[in-house]
Design a protein around this motif. Structure first.
Motif, PDB file in Angstrom:
ATOM      1  N   GLU A 115      -0.802  25.905 -17.572  1.00 56.30           N
ATOM      2  CA  GLU A 115      -0.516  25.045 -16.196  1.00 56.30           C
ATOM      3  C   GLU A 115       0.922  25.944 -15.657  1.00 56.30           C
ATOM      4  OE1 GLU A 115       1.628  22.532 -13.459  1.00 56.30           O
ATOM      5  OE2 GLU A 115       2.545  23.255 -15.503  1.00 56.30           O
ATOM      6  N   GLU A 116       1.785  26.179 -16.428  1.00 61.02           N
ATOM      7  CA  GLU A 116       3.047  27.019 -15.892  1.00 61.02           C
ATOM      8  C   GLU A 116       2.776  28.184 -15.358  1.00 61.02           C
ATOM      9  OE1 GLU A 116       5.681  25.328 -15.917  1.00 61.02           O
ATOM     10  OE2 GLU A 116       5.526  23.568 -17.280  1.00 61.02           O
ATOM     11  N   HIS A 131      12.451  22.749 -17.457  1.00 60.38           N
ATOM     12  CA  HIS A 131      12.212  24.169 -17.526  1.00 60.38           C
ATOM     13  C   HIS A 131      13.266  24.937 -18.393  1.00 60.38           C
ATOM     14  CE1 HIS A 131       8.591  24.967 -14.880  1.00 60.38           C
ATOM     15  NE2 HIS A 131       8.272  23.869 -15.453  1.00 60.38           N
ATOM     16  N   HIS A 161      -0.647  19.141 -20.002  1.00 59.69           N
ATOM     17  CA  HIS A 161      -0.537  20.723 -20.524  1.00 59.69           C
ATOM     18  C   HIS A 161       0.639  20.622 -21.478  1.00 59.69           C
ATOM     19  CE1 HIS A 161       3.147  22.018 -18.456  1.00 59.69           C
ATOM     20  NE2 HIS A 161       2.937  20.873 -17.478  1.00 59.69           N
ATOM     21  N   ASP A 183       8.175  19.264 -21.038  1.00 55.34           N
ATOM     22  CA  ASP A 183       7.293  19.612 -19.888  1.00 55.34           C
ATOM     23  C   ASP A 183       6.221  20.412 -20.532  1.00 55.34           C
ATOM     24  OD1 ASP A 183       5.748  20.163 -17.809  1.00 55.34           O
ATOM     25  OD2 ASP A 183       7.357  21.420 -16.871  1.00 55.34           O
TER      26      ASP A 183
HETATM   27 MN    MN Z   1       6.501  22.901 -15.617  1.00 58.21          MN
END
Ligand code: MN
Ligand code: MN
Length: 460
Positions: A293-294, A435, A104, A263
């Protein structure tokens, strides 16, 4: 006894003890390309634009339904500018399945609200609504840049980037000075900063005339000069504040990379490089850069969207093959990052099972939380396949689990692929400070993840 121990015990080795000079150079070379991609891809839209540019250099062309395709053809499908699917057509028909890697390209950030601009006490601010799972305290008093797009009433898309170029201004969310933070310091980390409190400082000079909201007017007129937009245009905009740090090497030995959005752009780039480098694959190779995705993979550009099925169905129809049969025989690496064991916070990890920096591509059989809730749990057969493949291809990998049991948890796109009847397993790069505005990964693991995806694409 030593012999027996070696024979019977499972022992992991630091990846740097397993590679020679030549591969060390390959690691460095690979990471240079990744750092450049990451530096310029701070939003999914930018990640997609940059991926298409790289793909076109490699001979990929935009796919149009009905296009005649033969083995070796390279195509891509842009899903609304925010997600991307690429494929290299294999020699075998799609009824025998495809090899899919899915990452992602969205990352946690501070989105602007739709009604965002305001003035308070002669300072101008943006109101925000954070995106994804963030620890809010990490996002104050750091340099921020503004990225995204404004879509005018006419439909024209105006890309926005402020703060990336050297010499451009940055933005910030301020915090209290310690001298006056007596009350704030009594609060918990999650109470200390509120969503509605994350307001971005934009300016302080009043417009040179009389009347109200003069600072807001001055700021709006700068934006009007730059992009031709008015305040109403924010209603149809997707703008976000993202960290304004440059991607850089970390550590005296330069073995790590620091930056915003590893990420999951670190896996997105690994997939891209792998699909560029695979030569005449047996099975059709598919590379997915997904959005959302998050926030749970929902929506038209998320992995739960039928956009993927639609793309694959087009390819299947062209070969007179059933999509469901194709899925049933396909294999998917859900390429997403894992939590790297952090020696500063050992209490949340179960050392034997957490992935470690420099131990290679991290394969995660299951994700989820509590009693594995919400996981697709890849089969033991699939893990055995990767053990075989990676031993043969010299891919350094490790098993991963997201922290101690009952400590928390998380998920990826894996279950949405597995729910399509595709054999799926999570694999990716271990990350420190996941994150956070400035995440850290090991160069070795970045390279091994590329090598791991390539091995799957190239398998006969
Ligand atoms: Mn993530
Ligand atoms: Mn991720």
């Amino acid at each position: 006894m030593d012999e027996l121990r070696t024979k019977l015990f499972y022992e992991q080795k630091n990846g740097y003890d397993l590679i020679g000079t030549e591969e060390r150079l390959a690691v460095e070379d690979y990471c240079k390309g990744y750092m450049e991609y990451l530096d310029n891809s701070r939003m999914e839209r930018e990640a997609v634009v940059n991926a298409i540019a790289l793909a076109e250099e490699q001979g990929f062309v935009a796919y149009k339904p009905g296009m005649a395709l033969k083995a070796g053809d390279k195509i891509y499908k842009n899903n609304r500018g925010k997600a991307l699917m690429l494929a290299v057509i294999g020699k075998k028909p799609l009824s025998e399945g495809a090899v899919i890697a899915g990452a992602h390209v969205d990352s946690p950030r501070i989105d602007l609200k739709q009604v965002t601009l305001y003035e308070q006490d002669e300072m101008a601010y943006f109101k925000t609504h954070y995106y994804g799972g963030i620890k809010k305290y990490q996002w104050v008093t750091i340099p921020l840049e503004l990225h995204g797009a404004v879509v005018l009433k006419s439909g024209e898309v105006v890309p926005v980037v402020i703060g990336r170029e050297k010499g451009e201004p940055k933005f910030v969310i301020t915090d209290l000075l310690p001298h006056l933070a007596k009350d704030q310091m009594q609060k918990t980390l999650s109470e200390g900063f509120t969503g509605e409190g994350l307001n971005i400082l934009l300016g302080s000079t009043p417009y040179a005339d009389e009347g109200k909201d003069r600072v807001k007017l001055a700021v709006m007129s700068i934006l009007n000069d730059m992009y031709g937009i008015t305040e109403e245009d924010f209603l149809s905009a997707e703008l976000a504040a993202v960290p304004g740090f440059d991607v850089c090497e970390v550590g005296l030995d330069r073995s790590l990379i620091g930056g915003y959005g590893h990420d999951d752009r670190v896996c997105a780039y690994a997939e891209l490089k792998a699909i560029f480098d695979v030569k005449d694959p047996e099975k059709t190779c598919v590379c997915i850069l997904a959005d959302k995705e998050e926030t749970g993979s929902d929506g038209v550009t998320g992995m739960q969207s039928a956009a993927f099925d639609c793309f694959m169905e087009d390819l299947c129809v062209e070969q007179g093959v059933s999509l469901r049969r194709c899925f049933e025989n396909s294999f998917c690496l859900s390429a997403d990052v894992s939590n790297a064991f952090d020696p500063l916070y050992p209490e949340v990890s179960e050392k034997r099972s957490d992935s470690k920096v420099n131990y290679g591509m991290a394969i995660c059989k299951f994700t989820g939380s509590r009693g594995k809730g919400g996981t697709s749990d890849a089969s033991a057969e699939l893990v055995a396949y990767l053990r075989r493949l990676y031993e043969r291809e010299g891919v350094v990998w490790q098993m991963a689990e997201l922290g101690k049991v009952d400590q928390g948890g998380g998920g990826t796109i894996a279950k949405f692929m597995a729910n399509r009847n595709i054999d799926t397993i999570d694999a990716g790069v271990p990350v420190l400070s996941m994150h956070a505005p400035f995440e850290v990964v090991g160069k070795f693991d970045c390279y091994m993840t590329y090598k791991g995806v390539l091995a799957a694409y190239a398998d006969k």
